[in-house]
Design a protein around this motif. Structure first.
Motif, PDB file in Angstrom:
ATOM      1  N   LYS A 102      41.879  30.821  52.336  1.00 25.37           N
ATOM      2  CA  LYS A 102      41.602  31.765  51.649  1.00 25.37           C
ATOM      3  C   LYS A 102      42.427  32.447  50.465  1.00 25.37           C
ATOM      4  N   ASP A 138      41.502  31.526  46.752  1.00 24.57           N
ATOM      5  CA  ASP A 138      41.505  32.995  45.520  1.00 24.57           C
ATOM      6  C   ASP A 138      42.856  32.456  44.821  1.00 24.57           C
ATOM      7  N   GLU A 158      41.764  32.345  40.931  1.00 21.18           N
ATOM      8  CA  GLU A 158      41.657  32.947  39.447  1.00 21.18           C
ATOM      9  C   GLU A 158      42.220  32.003  38.511  1.00 21.18           C
TER      10      GLU A 158
END
Length: 154
Positions: free
Chosen positions: A120, A124, A128
Motif C-alpha cells: 500500500k 501510494d 504520487e
C-alpha cells in the motif's frame, strides 16, 4: 522517482512488454504505459516477496540452516539484512512503531512487518510520483488532460 524505477533492468523488460501490448513505440512515455495499463512496477511485488521471506526466516526453528544464515546476516549486519531492515522500517510498519524499532531484534522487526502495508505504501508513493510526472511533463499534457484513462493508476 518514476524515472529511477524505469532504469532497473527487469522493470525495463516489464515496460517494453507493456508498450508492446499497448501498441506504442518503445520510446513512448513510461508513465503513460504504466497509467494506461494500471500496472505498478514489478519492484513492488518483488519487495513484498522479500518481506514475506524475511518474516518466514525470522520465524524458523533455530536448527534450520536457512535460519542460521539469516542469524549471521543479522549478527554481522550484512547488506541484505540492513537493506531489508531499512525497507521494513520505512514502508512495512505502522508509523506508531517507528521509534520502537530502532534497537529491536530481527524477530520483533519481522513481527512488526506487514507485506500488505508495504505494498500500500509503495503504491501510494509511486502513484504520487506518477501524478507529479504527469503534471510536469510537457510530453504528457494531452494524456494528463484525458478524463478516460483506460486502466489509469488511482
Amino acid at each position: 522517482g518514476v524515472s529511477k524505477i524505469a532504469k532497473v533492468r527487469f522493470e525495463q523488460v516489464h515496460l517494453r512488454h507493456l508498450k508492446y501490448l499497448l501498441g506504442i513505440r518503445h520510446n513512448a512515455s513510461n508513465s503513460a504505459a504504466w497509467g494506461e495499463t494500471g500496472r505498478f512496477p514489478l519492484l513492488i511485488d518483488s519487495l513484498k516477496l522479500c518481506v514475506k521471506y524475511f518474516k518466514r526466516l525470522a520465524e524458523m526453528e533455530d536448527s534450520n540452516l536457512a535460519k542460521a544464515a539469516f542469524n549471521e546476516q543479522v549478527n554481522l549486519g550484512l547488506l541484505w539484512y540492513s537493506n531489508m531492515k531499512s525497507i521494513i522500517e520505512s514502508f512495512a510498519t505502522d508509523g506508531n512503531n517507528q521509534h520502537q524499532l530502532t534497537a529491536v531484534s530481527a524477530t520483533h522487526l519481522a513481527e512488526a512487518a506487514s507485506p500488505v502495508l508495504l505494498v500500500k505504501n509503495l503504491q501510494d508513493n509511486f502513484t504520487e510520483a506518477w501524478r507529479f510526472t504527469l503534471e510536469q511533463s510537457s510530453r504528457l499534457s494531452f494524456y494528463s488532460q484525458r478524463q478516460d484513462h483506460v486502466g489509469a493508476l488511482p
